[in-house]
Design a protein around this motif. Structure first.
Motif, short mmCIF file in Angstrom:
data_model
loop_
_atom_site.label_atom_id
_atom_site.label_comp_id
_atom_site.label_asym_id
_atom_site.label_seq_id
_atom_site.Cartn_x
_atom_site.Cartn_y
_atom_site.Cartn_z
N GLY A 7 0.26 -39.66 10.59
CA GLY A 7 1.05 -39.50 9.38
C GLY A 7 1.85 -38.22 9.40
N ALA A 8 2.97 -38.23 8.67
CA ALA A 8 3.81 -37.05 8.52
C ALA A 8 4.36 -37.04 7.12
CB ALA A 8 4.94 -37.05 9.55
N SER A 9 4.47 -35.85 6.55
CA SER A 9 4.97 -35.77 5.17
C SER A 9 5.67 -34.44 4.94
CB SER A 9 3.82 -35.92 4.17
OG SER A 9 2.92 -34.83 4.27
N ARG A 10 6.61 -34.47 4.02
CA ARG A 10 7.24 -33.25 3.55
C ARG A 10 6.31 -32.57 2.56
NH1 ARG A 10 11.67 -31.73 6.56
NH2 ARG A 10 12.92 -33.55 7.08
N LEU A 12 4.55 -31.57 -0.71
CA LEU A 12 4.41 -32.37 -1.91
C LEU A 12 5.25 -31.84 -3.05
CD1 LEU A 12 0.52 -32.78 -1.85
CD2 LEU A 12 2.21 -34.41 -1.04
N PHE A 26 1.78 -28.39 1.21
CA PHE A 26 1.70 -29.52 2.12
C PHE A 26 0.62 -30.52 1.70
CE2 PHE A 26 3.73 -26.30 4.81
CZ PHE A 26 4.77 -27.03 5.36
N PHE A 27 -0.56 -30.01 1.33
CA PHE A 27 -1.61 -30.88 0.81
C PHE A 27 -2.62 -30.04 0.05
CE2 PHE A 27 -2.76 -29.93 5.22
CZ PHE A 27 -4.07 -29.49 5.12
N GLU A 195 -3.94 -30.72 12.12
CA GLU A 195 -2.83 -30.59 11.18
C GLU A 195 -1.82 -29.60 11.76
OE1 GLU A 195 -6.20 -32.04 9.88
OE2 GLU A 195 -6.20 -29.86 9.53
N GLN A 216 7.59 -29.61 7.49
CA GLN A 216 6.91 -30.89 7.53
C GLN A 216 5.49 -30.70 8.05
OE1 GLN A 216 8.93 -33.87 9.94
NE2 GLN A 216 8.23 -35.51 8.61
#
Length: 285
Positions: A7-10, A12, A26-27, A195, A216
């Motif tokens: 998974g990859a995400s910008r 939040l 990030f999380f 991570e 990211q």
């Protein structure tokens, strides 16, 4: 076997970071931090100009707060007698244990930092607060193979060399700088999630079709023993933070930076805080 991206995400959102402004979150413990446990929160405050101002105070318990300072100066105090001045390149490993009031006071000027929260195992939740200030000069600077760049080895091990951070759980924390066009294979333990916080540059990962663009967060699977990264030849040099740890399979109950295992324990800590059990910050001299 290479670890695959799962998974990859910008970031939040932008989260308040006291006197230093807003950081890219990030999380957090309320989201993906449950899966990445014990690394339950990651946030980056991108380079910015910080005005002179008062410090910001936050109650914390049950976690280690790891602060990496890349630019500027930062004073950190707590109600358990910690009072340290961080310079650019320094790291602070701050165990909040049974509870402290923590104050951060950045110096005016250009500022860049990252905060990681590491969940303390249940048996260490109520330990006395502790800290380890790691000066920049005490962090090994390691050249990566084939001229790919270099690593600041903050925690863990690389080719027999150990980082200076003393950790509760086995953990790797690498501050990586990769040159344009670099390709590097990073060996990491099988069974550990990884991570990757991409803070500058554009890069790719094996078996992942999309470019990793900053800022990211990229998460790699626990299966496999290597993470393979490549930086675009047309990209600026890449800056990234890699953290991996032995998984902590324990429940999380959190309210802000108060992190316990159950709702009952959390309620007790909230009451303890309200009753003054986290102590007080000393008056300024």
């Amino acid at each position: 076997m290479k670890k695959a991206v799962v998974g990859a995400s910008r970031p939040l959102m932008h989260a308040a970071s006291g006197a230093a402004g807003e950081e890219n979150l990030f999380f957090s413990p309320s989201g993906m931090g449950r899966q990445t446990n014990p690394v339950i929160r990651a946030a980056w405050l991108a380079p910015c100009d910080v005005p002179a101002g008062a410090g910001a105070v936050q109650p914390m318990c049950g976690v280690e707060c790891v602060t990496l300072l890349w630019q500027g100066g930062l004073r950190v105090r707590d109600s358990a007698a910690l009072d340290v001045q961080l310079a650019a390149g320094d790291a602070l490993w701050h165990g909040t244990g049974a509870g402290v009031l923590r104050e951060e006071r950045p110096q005016a000027g250009t500022f860049e930092a990252c905060h990681l929260w590491l969940n303390l195992p249940a048996q260490h939740k109520l330990t006395a607060p502790y800290s380890q200030h790691i000066a920049s000069g005490d962090i090994p600077h390691v050249e990566l193979p084939n001229g790919a760049g270099h690593m600041r080895l903050i925690a863990g091990e690389w080719q027999g060399q150990l980082g200076p951070a003393e950790t509760v759980l086995p953990l790797q924390l690498w501050d990586l700088s990769l040159v344009s066009g670099a390709r590097v294979e990073l060996p990491l333990p099988h069974g550990w999630y990884v991570e990757l916080l991409a803070l500058q540059g554009r890069m790719g990962a094996d078996y992942w079709p999309d470019s990793i663009r900053t800022p990211q967060m990229v998460m790699f699977d626990a299966f496999g023993e290597d993470v393979c990264l490549s930086v675009s030849a047309s990209s600026v040099p890449a800056h990234l933070l890699l953290v991996a740890s032995q998984p902590l399979d324990e429940p999380i109950s959190a309210d802000g930076a108060l992190v316990m295992n159950t709702a009952e324990q959390l309620a007790q800590m909230c009451q303890h805080l309200e009753q003054g059990g986290f102590g007080t910050l000393p008056d300024e001299v």
